[in-house]
Design an enzyme around this catalytic site. Sequence first.
Site: not given
Ligand SMILES: NC(=O)c1ccc[n+]([C@@H]2O[C@H](COP(=O)([O-])OP(=O)(O)OC[C@H]3O[C@@H](n4cnc5c(N)ncnc54)[C@H](O)[C@@H]3O)[C@@H](O)[C@H]2O)c1
Length: 270
Positions: A131, A144
Amino acid sequence: MITGAASGIGRGLARRLSALGSPVAIADIDEDGLAKTAASLSGRVLSRVLDVRDAADQVRFAAEVRAWLPAPLAAVFNNAGVAVTSSVLDAVPEDDDWLHDINFKGVVNGTRAFLPILVEQDDGVIVNTSSVFGLAGMPYQSAYCAAKFAVRGFTEALRQELRGTGVRAVTVHPGGVTTNIARNARMRKDPLGLGRTREQMAAQFEAITLTSPDKAAMIIHRGVEAGKARILVGPDAYLFDALTRVAPTHYYSVIARLRSTLGARRGEAV
Ligand SMILES: NC(=O)c1ccc[n+]([C@@H]2O[C@H](COP(=O)([O-])OP(=O)(O)OC[C@H]3O[C@@H](n4cnc5c(N)ncnc54)[C@H](O)[C@@H]3O)[C@@H](O)[C@H]2O)c1
């Protein structure tokens, strides 16, 4: 193979890669969301309910993917992740452990399970999602940030081990992407003491995100195809990256000023 494919960036990656003709193995703990993703794909799909915290099940899943795939395994996206909002003072250890087990150990489990396949092929890419909070420390995001810095360290170390082989390790640093991450975050109380609910804080987060999940998926896919070792997603990611280089101890002064200017325009507390 994509974890966290039931929502957000993972779903965007699954749709993009599938639409381009790639078979996709998708995994998530959310069975309903995963089924919706699978139903939206037209090509070959292996859909598997998986908790990334379960190292043994990740190994079983890797064997299933290998047996199912008609071709070499091209890429492994260790993408699943969750969020926790809390001050360090008020942190609930159980919440922080939950996050670390998913965001860091889940990535390690996925890497360990699938890396042997790529090494045997001497081809393929491990793509681990960090991230911008793996580049900069942010208040009320200590767990985080710690996990995302750990993903970065782990993946960069792996990258060096893989030098001279056909396998690559890539780190992804998204800025704000409009997904469900904030709505599914754990938060016991508003760390600013303003009494905001999780939904209100999620809405504020979504209001400042600059990138859609589909756009994020496009940037990540193109970055992997271009052979990048580190992929920044969104203009805010480039800003964070520049600020942490130019002002390694003072970047947050600039970020806080930007946040309060943007928030004041919307009449929010920031
Ligand atoms: N959205 C943002 O602004 C952002 C920014 C930086 C990094 N990220 C990272 O991007 C990645 C994707 O996140 P997103 O934003 O699409 O969020 P999201 O919540 O839309 O999707 C995350 C997915 O991970 C799944 N998940 C959670 N715990 C789990 C587990 N124990 N086993 C399997 N699956 C599991 C959830 O069910 C969900 O479908 C994450 O690693 C997040 O930290 C997101």
